[in-house]
Design a protein around this motif. Structure first.
Motif, PDB file in Angstrom:
ATOM      1  N   TYR A  61       0.833  -1.201   0.000  1.00 30.03           N
ATOM      2  CA  TYR A  61       0.000   0.000   0.000  1.00 30.03           C
ATOM      3  C   TYR A  61       0.870   1.254   0.000  1.00 30.03           C
ATOM      4  CZ  TYR A  61       0.997   0.488   5.009  1.00 30.03           C
ATOM      5  OH  TYR A  61       1.621   0.648   6.210  1.00 30.03           O
ATOM      6  N   ILE A  62       2.173   1.095   0.328  1.00 32.24           N
ATOM      7  CA  ILE A  62       3.124   2.207   0.263  1.00 32.24           C
ATOM      8  C   ILE A  62       3.667   2.263  -1.163  1.00 32.24           C
ATOM      9  CG2 ILE A  62       5.264   3.145   1.207  1.00 32.24           C
ATOM     10  CD1 ILE A  62       4.746   1.370   3.688  1.00 32.24           C
ATOM     11  N   PRO A  63       3.437   3.345  -1.910  1.00 33.00           N
ATOM     12  CA  PRO A  63       3.794   3.381  -3.333  1.00 33.00           C
ATOM     13  C   PRO A  63       5.241   2.988  -3.625  1.00 33.00           C
ATOM     14  CG  PRO A  63       2.443   5.281  -2.777  1.00 33.00           C
ATOM     15  CD  PRO A  63       2.737   4.580  -1.488  1.00 33.00           C
ATOM     16  N   VAL A  64       6.193   3.536  -2.861  1.00 39.01           N
ATOM     17  CA  VAL A  64       7.606   3.253  -3.107  1.00 39.01           C
ATOM     18  C   VAL A  64       7.888   1.754  -2.970  1.00 39.01           C
ATOM     19  CG1 VAL A  64       9.933   3.609  -2.220  1.00 39.01           C
ATOM     20  CG2 VAL A  64       8.373   5.539  -2.391  1.00 39.01           C
ATOM     21  N   LEU A  65       7.386   1.149  -1.897  1.00 41.35           N
ATOM     22  CA  LEU A  65       7.650  -0.272  -1.674  1.00 41.35           C
ATOM     23  C   LEU A  65       6.885  -1.139  -2.661  1.00 41.35           C
ATOM     24  CD1 LEU A  65       7.730  -0.485   2.225  1.00 41.35           C
ATOM     25  CD2 LEU A  65       9.605  -0.132   0.616  1.00 41.35           C
ATOM     26  N   CYS A  66       5.735  -0.665  -3.110  1.00 41.53           N
ATOM     27  CA  CYS A  66       4.971  -1.405  -4.115  1.00 41.53           C
ATOM     28  C   CYS A  66       5.784  -1.525  -5.406  1.00 41.53           C
ATOM     29  CB  CYS A  66       3.642  -0.695  -4.378  1.00 41.53           C
ATOM     30  SG  CYS A  66       2.604  -1.511  -5.615  1.00 41.53           S
ATOM     31  N   ILE A  67       6.341  -0.416  -5.878  1.00 39.08           N
ATOM     32  CA  ILE A  67       7.122  -0.425  -7.112  1.00 39.08           C
ATOM     33  C   ILE A  67       8.373  -1.280  -6.936  1.00 39.08           C
ATOM     34  CG2 ILE A  67       8.457   1.023  -8.691  1.00 39.08           C
ATOM     35  CD1 ILE A  67       6.448   3.285  -8.081  1.00 39.08           C
ATOM     36  N   LEU A  68       9.068  -1.115  -5.807  1.00 43.52           N
ATOM     37  CA  LEU A  68      10.296  -1.866  -5.567  1.00 43.52           C
ATOM     38  C   LEU A  68      10.023  -3.369  -5.501  1.00 43.52           C
ATOM     39  CD1 LEU A  68      13.349  -1.633  -4.878  1.00 43.52           C
ATOM     40  CD2 LEU A  68      12.689  -1.599  -2.474  1.00 43.52           C
ATOM     41  N   THR A  69       8.971  -3.752  -4.775  1.00 47.20           N
ATOM     42  CA  THR A  69       8.642  -5.171  -4.614  1.00 47.20           C
ATOM     43  C   THR A  69       8.271  -5.808  -5.948  1.00 47.20           C
ATOM     44  OG1 THR A  69       7.885  -4.792  -2.344  1.00 47.20           O
ATOM     45  CG2 THR A  69       7.090  -6.776  -3.447  1.00 47.20           C
ATOM     46  N   ILE A  70       7.395  -5.149  -6.674  1.00 42.50           N
ATOM     47  CA  ILE A  70       6.957  -5.701  -7.967  1.00 42.50           C
ATOM     48  C   ILE A  70       8.139  -5.847  -8.914  1.00 42.50           C
ATOM     49  CG2 ILE A  70       5.625  -5.129 -10.038  1.00 42.50           C
ATOM     50  CD1 ILE A  70       3.467  -4.000  -8.145  1.00 42.50           C
ATOM     51  N   HIS A  71       9.011  -4.843  -8.937  1.00 42.96           N
ATOM     52  CA  HIS A  71      10.167  -4.916  -9.830  1.00 42.96           C
ATOM     53  C   HIS A  71      11.097  -6.069  -9.449  1.00 42.96           C
ATOM     54  CE1 HIS A  71      13.543  -3.683 -12.341  1.00 42.96           C
ATOM     55  NE2 HIS A  71      14.307  -3.872 -11.268  1.00 42.96           N
ATOM     56  N   CYS A  72      11.379  -6.237  -8.160  1.00 45.50           N
ATOM     57  CA  CYS A  72      12.296  -7.294  -7.733  1.00 45.50           C
ATOM     58  C   CYS A  72      11.738  -8.680  -8.055  1.00 45.50           C
ATOM     59  CB  CYS A  72      12.583  -7.167  -6.242  1.00 45.50           C
ATOM     60  SG  CYS A  72      13.638  -5.761  -5.802  1.00 45.50           S
ATOM     61  N   ILE A  73      10.462  -8.874  -7.799  1.00 46.59           N
ATOM     62  CA  ILE A  73       9.843 -10.173  -8.113  1.00 46.59           C
ATOM     63  C   ILE A  73       9.891 -10.424  -9.612  1.00 46.59           C
ATOM     64  CG2 ILE A  73       7.675 -11.452  -8.116  1.00 46.59           C
ATOM     65  CD1 ILE A  73       7.006 -10.103  -5.463  1.00 46.59           C
TER      66      ILE A  73
END
Length: 1022
Positions: free
Chosen positions: A386-398
């Protein structure tokens, strides 16, 4: 109460120095029109003689001795003052809008994707409560996730914030202001100020840019002409200037300030206008010296610092009609002096699930479904998205890991962060600076320990970080399409997101801290502020994570000793008995640490402490709690019983919990034997999930859960095939009707007690249940059909199965005397007595009581409270009880107004009653005397008598005092007993042997001196 009219009226009076002489502007009203200000401008630019005074509306301009103003405004020859005024206004408005468009189009996130990402919605909600401000310097993950799933999520839109702010100001003005004028002024000022709160990286800055775009492009706040967008982190708080210079400098708007009269005019115009909005982003990053102090009230044209202007703007002392919009993390917003703090605050909740899916689709294209499936299967990482920064980072890493075909464990946020950090360190940008990771870790720890998020030059020197080192942690490519920024070093130095600081704190503790320092920090692991750090520390015990970091870090200092400490800490933190809210939440925290560490030695240590059964009582369960808890259960080798008691659920945690528990039960030695989910509105879909884990269920309470006939069918089909009967199921207050009752009828052989009161069951449903009960191989212990809407046909069908029911509850079912007569005739001839029948609330009166009197020999407990039974009916019942071969266990006649005559009848049969409830029956002193005399001579004590709500007084109490030796428990609440009656009861009890009777409803006294007697009872008059 202080009136706010004077306090909140903005002041623009005061000396205005100019080349033309001494000018004073007195603003006594705020209703001046634009054409009047045109005239004022002509006064500013024309020749002013000694002693001249000009009045325009409510603005008075007086001039002292002065020389003519030789400097003319920069206007075309012959340009009128009116045209000049319009040109200045339009020029400023145009420049501000141009600048606002540029700012709104810029995105300076700690992560960037090398492709266009369309905007997605952010959710905001009214800030309804104060939070624990001691723990929000670093984002409080669990509390924030709970807020994200709160039922009030997204309860306000950006279009509604100023309307809501005005409503809030109107409500506040009612008790803050005395006069209508003061209330009007309060609403005018405070109804136009909105505060925006939220944790770091949640999207507060993005929200300001969305607001700006809506004003510029979509017509939101259509009256707005001037947009001042100020990034407070870039403001110089040491410089002094006038207000207009502060505005233009802070917004980056180029403006010629050499024409002092032009600035003066524009400030007066802005001060009186309602077409201005001032957007101030990042109060938490502003370098204020004393945020909790008030700044001096400044006049419109005085010079001052940014801090002075901001505080006066927020107080309404400057530009009182302008709209203000200010963002901050919670602590810094609430650190403001109360007069400067916005009274209306909204909280940014971040990205909802739909927004997360849209971001994933744009980053991952055709792989988005696979990535989202990975997220769905791992709530430990999806709960951060739900935190935009972590959402982008998580999706990219996966996505990066999947694209490379790597067998990498990315099931925790520690794993995601370590994966991203490895890519960051391996980038060419970091070549030769790998050793600087340790410096950054020490800086992070120093800041965390002292609650510091912005670092001074001395802070950097303490850890040997220079400008070159800082640059190495600025934005760099991570993988093929992502840029990550760990550190900010432009003007101010700080971590780009607090998750990075917390990551490096954990790295410092595991890799660099001494054993003593590590042990000292562990004492704080259970505090909210250390929540994320503690989780990352345990995550760095995961072999894959620590090995990943050791590619560029030295081996952890005293790693084995630290793991031993962590194991001991886990054992001490684990509650041995989990049976209340506190111990439930503590166990869930420990389970989260265990899953993060993924260490079997840790798992076994915790399992050896926890005793079965584990009762998750009133726990607030998040989706990631489900995964962690099931991880723990599956790692145990000993048999374990789990009970779920009145929890609350967030997100999809309900479906996750019971789906995963169903799987866990089949594969492990785990049994779920009691579930109480009352009040959780999970509906039919939730009932389907619940049905998957009923293999060992003994008691199930799902009353008031919005379960319909489809959900009841799912539950019934599972119960029908259970290997052993369920002891009790409560489905009350679910409106599943006749179809649901039909489903239940097929599984009644596997239910011992069934509660289906208030379920909209009619004649057809009751008939289905009755036919099933009739043919059961053994009686059902209890069925509660109260407050259902069946009629004569339903009641008639029940008669055929009474022989197979031990306890029947028909409270408030519109049963009349005719139906009671039929019921009584069947009960009269039963082969064995019915344990209990509850007919409370059915208005069958004396005739019904007469019918019941004929079958009392076959009833052990009878509840006929509030049935309109009078003294005639009570007489019939009493005569029957008097001649019973053995005492009736309990009879409830409460709220039947039979009075003293009825009490007299009852006194004749008290030898055959063990518990009697006659509260609120209009019994007076005479009736109590009759009952007391009978009780006094009983061969053995009556177990309990409830006389509460009757209107006897001291005389009745005196009567009761003579028979207390034959009463085990007496209730006399609200009975008009005075001091004399209390004294007589007290004296009687004083002389009785142990065990003394329990008397509830009066405060007994110890002796004739009225000393207090230790008693569990409360006052009769409460």
């Amino acid at each position: 109460m202080q009136d706010h009219q004077d306090a909140n009226t903005p002041s623009t009076s005061g000396p205005l120095a100019s080349p033309s002489g001494k000018i004073q502007v007195d603003q006594s009203s705020n209703k001046r029109q634009v054409d009047q200000s045109h005239a004022n401008l002509s006064n500013f630019t024309g020749v002013m003689n000694t002693g001249d005074m000009t009045v325009h509306g409510d603005v008075i301009i007086t001039t002292g001795h002065a020389q003519p103003n030789t400097e003319q405004p920069s206007s075309a020859p012959g340009e009128s003052a009116e045209n000049l005024t319009m040109r200045l206004e339009e020029e400023l408005s145009s420049k501000l809008k141009e600048r606002a468009e540029i700012v709104a189009g810029q995105m300076n996130l700690p992560v960037d994707i090398h492709k266009r990402i369309d905007s997605v919605p952010l959710e905001i909600a009214r800030w309804g409560k104060r939070m624990d401000l001691d723990n929000v310097g670093h984002y409080h993950k669990r509390a924030d996730v709970l807020e994200r799933f709160d039922p009030g999520q997204g309860n306000i839109t950006l279009d509604q914030v100023y309307e809501s702010s005005k409503d809030n100001a109107i409500n506040e003005a009612r008790y803050r202001c005395k006069t209508p004028a003061a209330k009007e002024e309060y609403v005018r000022i405070h109804g136009n100020i909105v505060g925006v709160s939220g944790q770091a990286g949640i999207g507060k800055t993005t929200l300001t840019k969305i607001l700006t775009k809506k004003i510029l492009k979509e017509g939101l706040l259509s009256e707005i002409k001037y947009i001042f967008y100020i990034a407070l982190r870039d403001v110089d708080f040491t410089a002094e200037s006038n207000l207009l210079q502060f505005f233009t400098t802070s917004t980056g708007c180029e403006w010629d300030h050499s024409r002092e009269f032009h600035d003066r005019y524009l400030l007066i115009h802005l001060n009186e206008s309602s077409d201005v909005i001032i957007i101030m982003d990042g109060l938490d990053e502003a370098r204020m010296t004393s945020p909790d102090k008030l700044a001096p009230i400044t006049s419109l044209h005085s010079e001052g610092t940014a801090e002075t202007f901001i505080k006066n703007l927020l107080r309404g002392k400057l530009l009182p009609r302008a709209k203000k919009f200010i963002t901050s993390r919670p602590r810094q917003l609430y650190d403001l002096h109360p007069e400067c703090r916005p009274s209306f605050i909204v909280n940014v909740l971040g990205l909802n699930e739909e927004s997360q899916k849209k971001i994933c689709g744009q980053i991952c294209d055709k792989d988005s479904e696979k990535v989202m499936q990975k997220l769905d299967n791992n709530p430990d990482i999806s709960s951060y998205c739900y935190i935009p920064v972590l959402c982008i980072l998580t999706i990219h890493c996966i996505h990066q890991s999947m694209s490379k075909g790597e067998d990498t464990d990315l099931s925790s946020m520690t794993g995601i962060i370590c994966y991203a950090l490895e890519m960051f360190i391996r980038s060419s940008h970091m070549h030769g600076h790998e050793s600087d990771v340790g410096k950054l870790a020490r800086l992070a720890w120093n800041g965390f320990a002292t609650r510091k998020i912005i670092f001074s030059e001395n802070d950097l020197k303490d850890v040997d970080m220079d400008e070159k080192t800082i640059r190495s942690f600025l934005k760099t490519n991570v993988g093929s399409s992502l840029k990550v920024k760990i550190f900010e070093g432009d003007k101010k130095t700080f971590f780009s997101h607090l998750v990075w600081q917390e990551t490096f704190v954990a790295i410092y503790l595991v890799f660099f801290a001494s054993l003593n320092e590590f042990e000292s920090s562990m004492s704080s692991f259970e505090t909210p502020r250390y929540e994320i750090v503690a989780k990352f520390v345990f995550g760095l015990c995961h072999d894959e994570n620590v090995n990943r970091l050791m590619k560029f870090l030295p081996p952890p200092t005293d790693y084995d000793g630290k793991k031993k400490m962590m194991k001991e800490f886990l054992v001490l933190s684990t509650p041995s008995s989990v049976n209340d809210e506190d111990s439930s939440q503590r166990l869930l925290v420990v389970c989260a640490w265990l899953k993060e560490a993924n260490d079997q030695d840790f798992n076994e240590a915790v399992a050896s402490v926890v005793r079965s059964p584990i009762v998750l009582q009133r726990a607030n369960i998040l989706p990631n709690d489900v995964t962690s808890f099931n991880y723990f259960l599956r790692s145990t080798t000993e048999p374990c019983v789990v009970r779920i008691d009145e929890p609350s659920f967030s997100g999809d945690s309900f479906d996750r919990l019971f789906t995963e528990l169903g799987i866990t039960q089949k594969k492990n030695q785990v049994k779920i034997d009691e579930i109480n989910l009352s009040g959780n509105k999970f509906g039919d879909d939730g009932a389907l999930s619940l049905s998957k884990c009923l293999h060992n269920i003994r008691r199930l309470d799902v009353h008031d859960c919005n379960i319909g006939d489809v959900g009841v069918k799912s539950l019934s089909e599972t119960i029908e095939h259970l290997p052993q009967p369920i002891d009790e199921i409560n489905l009350s207050w679910n409106k599943f009707g006749d179809d649901g009752a039909l489903s239940l009828s097929k599984c009644l052989h596997n239910i011992r007690r069934l509660d289906v009161h208030s379920c909209n069951i009619g004649d057809v449903g009751v008939k289905s249940l009755s036919e099933a009960i009739e043919h059961l191989p053994q009686p059902i212990d209890e069925i509660n059909l109260s407050e259902n809407e069946f009629g004569d046909d339903g009641a008639l069908s029940l008669l055929k199965c009474l022989h197979n029911i031990r306890r029947l509850n028909l409270w408030n079912c519109n049963i009349g005397d005719v139906e009671v007569k039929s019921l009584s005739e069947v009960i009269e001839h039963l082969p064995q007595p019915i344990d209990e029948i509850n007919l409370c609330g059915n208005k069958f009166g004396d005739d019904g009581a007469l019918s019941l009197s004929k079958c009392l020999h076959n009833i052990r407990r009878l509840d006929v409270g509030c049935c309109d039974i009078g003294d005639v009916g009570v007489k019939s019942l009493s005569e029957a009880i008097e001649h019973l071969p053995q005492p009736i266990d309990e009879i409830n006649l409460s709220r039947n107004k039979f009075g003293d005559d009825g009490a007299l009848s009852l006194s004749k049969c008290l030898h055959n009653i063990r518990r009697l409830d006659v509260h609120s029956c209009n019994i007076g002193d005479v009736g109590v005397k009759s009952l007391s005399e009978a009780i006094e001579h009983l061969p053995q004590p009556i177990d309990e008598i409830n006389l509460s709500g009757n209107m006897f007084g001291d005389d009745g109490a005196l009567s009761l005092s003579k028979c207390l030796h034959n009463i085990r428990r007496l209730h006399v609440w609200d009975c008009n007993i005075g001091d004399v009656g209390v004294k007589s009861l007290s004296e009687a009890i004083k002389h009785l042997p142990q065990p003394k009777p329990e008397v509830e409803g009066v405060d007994l006294v110890e002796s004739s001196d009225d000393e207090e007697l230790v008693s569990s009872s409360k006052s009769n008059h409460e």
